[in-house]
Design a protein around this motif. Sequence first.
Motif, PDB file in Angstrom:
ATOM      1  N   LEU A 168       0.951  -0.941   0.096  1.00  0.00           N
ATOM      2  CA  LEU A 168       0.017  -0.122   0.188  1.00  0.00           C
ATOM      3  C   LEU A 168       0.494   1.655   0.076  1.00  0.00           C
ATOM      4  O   LEU A 168       1.939   1.475   0.346  1.00  0.00           O
ATOM      5  CB  LEU A 168      -0.706  -0.132   1.358  1.00  0.00           C
ATOM      6  CG  LEU A 168      -1.582  -1.206   1.936  1.00  0.00           C
ATOM      7  CD1 LEU A 168      -2.714  -0.667   3.032  1.00  0.00           C
ATOM      8  CD2 LEU A 168      -2.865  -1.215   0.328  1.00  0.00           C
ATOM      9  N   PRO A 169       0.065   2.130  -0.738  1.00  0.00           N
ATOM     10  CA  PRO A 169       0.847   3.527  -0.127  1.00  0.00           C
ATOM     11  C   PRO A 169       0.918   4.347   1.267  1.00  0.00           C
ATOM     12  O   PRO A 169       2.232   5.116   0.731  1.00  0.00           O
ATOM     13  CB  PRO A 169       0.468   4.494  -1.348  1.00  0.00           C
ATOM     14  CG  PRO A 169      -0.468   3.750  -2.647  1.00  0.00           C
ATOM     15  CD  PRO A 169      -1.081   2.746  -1.525  1.00  0.00           C
ATOM     16  N   GLY A 214       7.554   4.666  -0.150  1.00  0.00           N
ATOM     17  CA  GLY A 214       8.050   4.762  -0.964  1.00  0.00           C
ATOM     18  C   GLY A 214       7.763   6.302  -1.730  1.00  0.00           C
ATOM     19  O   GLY A 214       8.784   7.321  -2.590  1.00  0.00           O
ATOM     20  N   VAL A 215       6.879   7.330  -1.086  1.00  0.00           N
ATOM     21  CA  VAL A 215       7.029   8.805  -0.721  1.00  0.00           C
ATOM     22  C   VAL A 215       8.431   9.127  -0.385  1.00  0.00           C
ATOM     23  O   VAL A 215       9.656  10.155  -0.964  1.00  0.00           O
ATOM     24  CB  VAL A 215       6.219   9.490  -0.412  1.00  0.00           C
ATOM     25  CG1 VAL A 215       6.245  11.238  -0.090  1.00  0.00           C
ATOM     26  CG2 VAL A 215       4.499   8.755  -1.299  1.00  0.00           C
ATOM     27  N   ALA A 241      11.323  11.229  -1.715  1.00  0.00           N
ATOM     28  CA  ALA A 241      11.848  12.201  -1.231  1.00  0.00           C
ATOM     29  C   ALA A 241      13.148  11.885  -0.971  1.00  0.00           C
ATOM     30  O   ALA A 241      14.612  12.985  -0.957  1.00  0.00           O
ATOM     31  CB  ALA A 241      11.023  12.830  -0.496  1.00  0.00           C
ATOM     32  N   GLU A 242      14.380  11.494   0.057  1.00  0.00           N
ATOM     33  CA  GLU A 242      15.512  11.578  -0.617  1.00  0.00           C
ATOM     34  C   GLU A 242      16.399  11.806  -1.648  1.00  0.00           C
ATOM     35  O   GLU A 242      16.518  11.990  -1.172  1.00  0.00           O
ATOM     36  CB  GLU A 242      15.974  10.099   0.507  1.00  0.00           C
ATOM     37  CG  GLU A 242      16.588   9.891   1.183  1.00  0.00           C
ATOM     38  CD  GLU A 242      17.237   9.011   2.070  1.00  0.00           C
ATOM     39  OE1 GLU A 242      18.250   8.952   2.611  1.00  0.00           O
ATOM     40  OE2 GLU A 242      16.478   7.890   1.856  1.00  0.00           O
ATOM     41  N   ALA A 243      16.278  10.270  -2.751  1.00  0.00           N
ATOM     42  CA  ALA A 243      16.508  11.254  -3.651  1.00  0.00           C
ATOM     43  C   ALA A 243      16.782  11.877  -4.717  1.00  0.00           C
ATOM     44  O   ALA A 243      17.151  12.810  -4.731  1.00  0.00           O
ATOM     45  CB  ALA A 243      15.821  10.384  -4.642  1.00  0.00           C
ATOM     46  N   SER A 264       4.919  11.510  -8.539  1.00  0.00           N
ATOM     47  CA  SER A 264       4.237  10.018  -8.938  1.00  0.00           C
ATOM     48  C   SER A 264       3.813   9.475  -7.805  1.00  0.00           C
ATOM     49  O   SER A 264       2.520   8.790  -7.619  1.00  0.00           O
ATOM     50  CB  SER A 264       4.839   9.195  -9.588  1.00  0.00           C
ATOM     51  OG  SER A 264       4.137   8.077  -9.813  1.00  0.00           O
ATOM     52  N   ALA A 265       4.821   9.738  -6.994  1.00  0.00           N
ATOM     53  CA  ALA A 265       4.863   8.235  -5.633  1.00  0.00           C
ATOM     54  C   ALA A 265       3.405   9.210  -4.672  1.00  0.00           C
ATOM     55  O   ALA A 265       2.924   9.242  -4.110  1.00  0.00           O
ATOM     56  CB  ALA A 265       6.285   8.296  -5.223  1.00  0.00           C
TER      57      ALA A 265
END
Length: 124
Positions: A16-17, A79-80, A84-86, A108-109
């Motif tokens: 799940l997101p 996932g977000v 965000a870390e990237a 997108s995330a």
Amino acid sequence: MTMARIMSDEHLGSSLPVDLTHLSRQTFGDHDLEREVLVLFERQSRTMLERLRNATNAKTWAEAAHTLKGSALGIGAFGVAQAAEAVECDQVDHLSSRAWDDLARLESAVAEANGFIATLLRAA
């Protein structure tokens, strides 16, 4: 009925997101608080994405990405947080094509997480 319970049968076995078990732990099982932090995340995520799109310097870029990463970790939107870390790591070269590709993945995330949150809030 808890948000985790609302979605459990429907998404059994899928990723799940938003990790609803994590969210429940963070809010001590308080359903009103769960809703409140999800609404706050939706609002803040849109604001931080806008700041990233309009960032004119590395500091603004990094602060917006870092804020979004922290908010995502708080609600279990892992996932977000990873995306965000990237983006945060791109701060020195925030105008590069790689940075903008990472920002597109983050957008997108966030869209996926916010869509999931909207579904949760409607169902609650």
